[in-house]
Design a protein around this motif. Sequence first.
Motif, PDB file in Angstrom:
ATOM      1  N   THR A   1       0.894  -1.330   0.030  1.00 46.44           N
ATOM      2  CA  THR A   1      -0.049  -0.036  -0.032  1.00 46.44           C
ATOM      3  C   THR A   1       0.880   1.360  -0.077  1.00 46.44           C
ATOM      4  O   THR A   1       0.607   2.124  -0.867  1.00 46.44           O
ATOM      5  N   PRO A   2       1.894   1.326   0.889  1.00 45.57           N
ATOM      6  CA  PRO A   2       2.669   2.666   0.873  1.00 45.57           C
ATOM      7  C   PRO A   2       3.429   2.727  -0.410  1.00 45.57           C
ATOM      8  O   PRO A   2       3.720   3.757  -1.199  1.00 45.57           O
ATOM      9  N   ILE A   3       3.844   1.698  -0.942  1.00 46.64           N
ATOM     10  CA  ILE A   3       4.832   1.658  -2.301  1.00 46.64           C
ATOM     11  C   ILE A   3       3.997   1.968  -3.478  1.00 46.64           C
ATOM     12  O   ILE A   3       4.549   3.028  -4.117  1.00 46.64           O
TER      13      ILE A   3
ATOM     14  N   THR B   1       1.334   3.806  -3.196  1.00 44.88           N
ATOM     15  CA  THR B   1       1.195   5.316  -3.164  1.00 44.88           C
ATOM     16  C   THR B   1       2.157   6.187  -3.674  1.00 44.88           C
ATOM     17  O   THR B   1       1.831   7.161  -4.223  1.00 44.88           O
ATOM     18  N   LEU B   2       3.039   5.908  -3.319  1.00 41.85           N
ATOM     19  CA  LEU B   2       4.274   6.554  -3.673  1.00 41.85           C
ATOM     20  C   LEU B   2       4.624   6.699  -5.097  1.00 41.85           C
ATOM     21  O   LEU B   2       4.889   7.612  -5.885  1.00 41.85           O
TER      22      LEU B   2
ATOM     23  N   LYS C   1       1.985   8.793  -6.402  1.00 44.32           N
ATOM     24  CA  LYS C   1       2.291  10.200  -6.616  1.00 44.32           C
ATOM     25  C   LYS C   1       3.358  10.607  -7.474  1.00 44.32           C
ATOM     26  O   LYS C   1       3.423  11.739  -8.068  1.00 44.32           O
TER      27      LYS C   1
END
Length: 163
Positions: free
Chosen positions: A148-150, A152-153, A156
């Motif tokens: 999930t964070p990867i 999202t980055l 972006k």
Amino acid sequence: MDSLVRTMRIIWRAELLIIEAKLNVATKRIGSMAFAGLIFVFGLGMLNVAGFFALEEGWGPVYAALGVAVADFLIATLLVVWGSRLSTGPELDLAREVRDAGLLELEAKAEHIQDEVDAVREELLTLKKGLLAFSRNPLDGTINALLTPILTLLIKSLTKGKG
């Protein structure tokens, strides 16, 4: 929690006022009954003697004694009736209203606390289910947590590159 303690103190004080009002009335009743008994004993003795001597000449000894006894019993009955009709007063009603209001507020707070406990319980059950799912397949949980964070980055950075 302070308001809960305050409410319980209000209820306690209202109960004490109710008990005090009832004790005051009971004390007055007992006092009036005792005083009635005392008056009855002393008054009966003196009044009986005086009444008997006053009535003996006109009514004879038997009817004079009967007339004095009836008068004594009538006075004692009036005092007993008066003592039994004593009641508390508006202060007892006020104390009961305060107590009832405090109990209602306490019930509402208890319901609010119960709702909060239920919400915490639901959160704990959700957490437990999540931990159970993670313990059965830790790789899925780890991938989801890292993915999930990867993503999202990555999204972006791709949108910044276009703009």
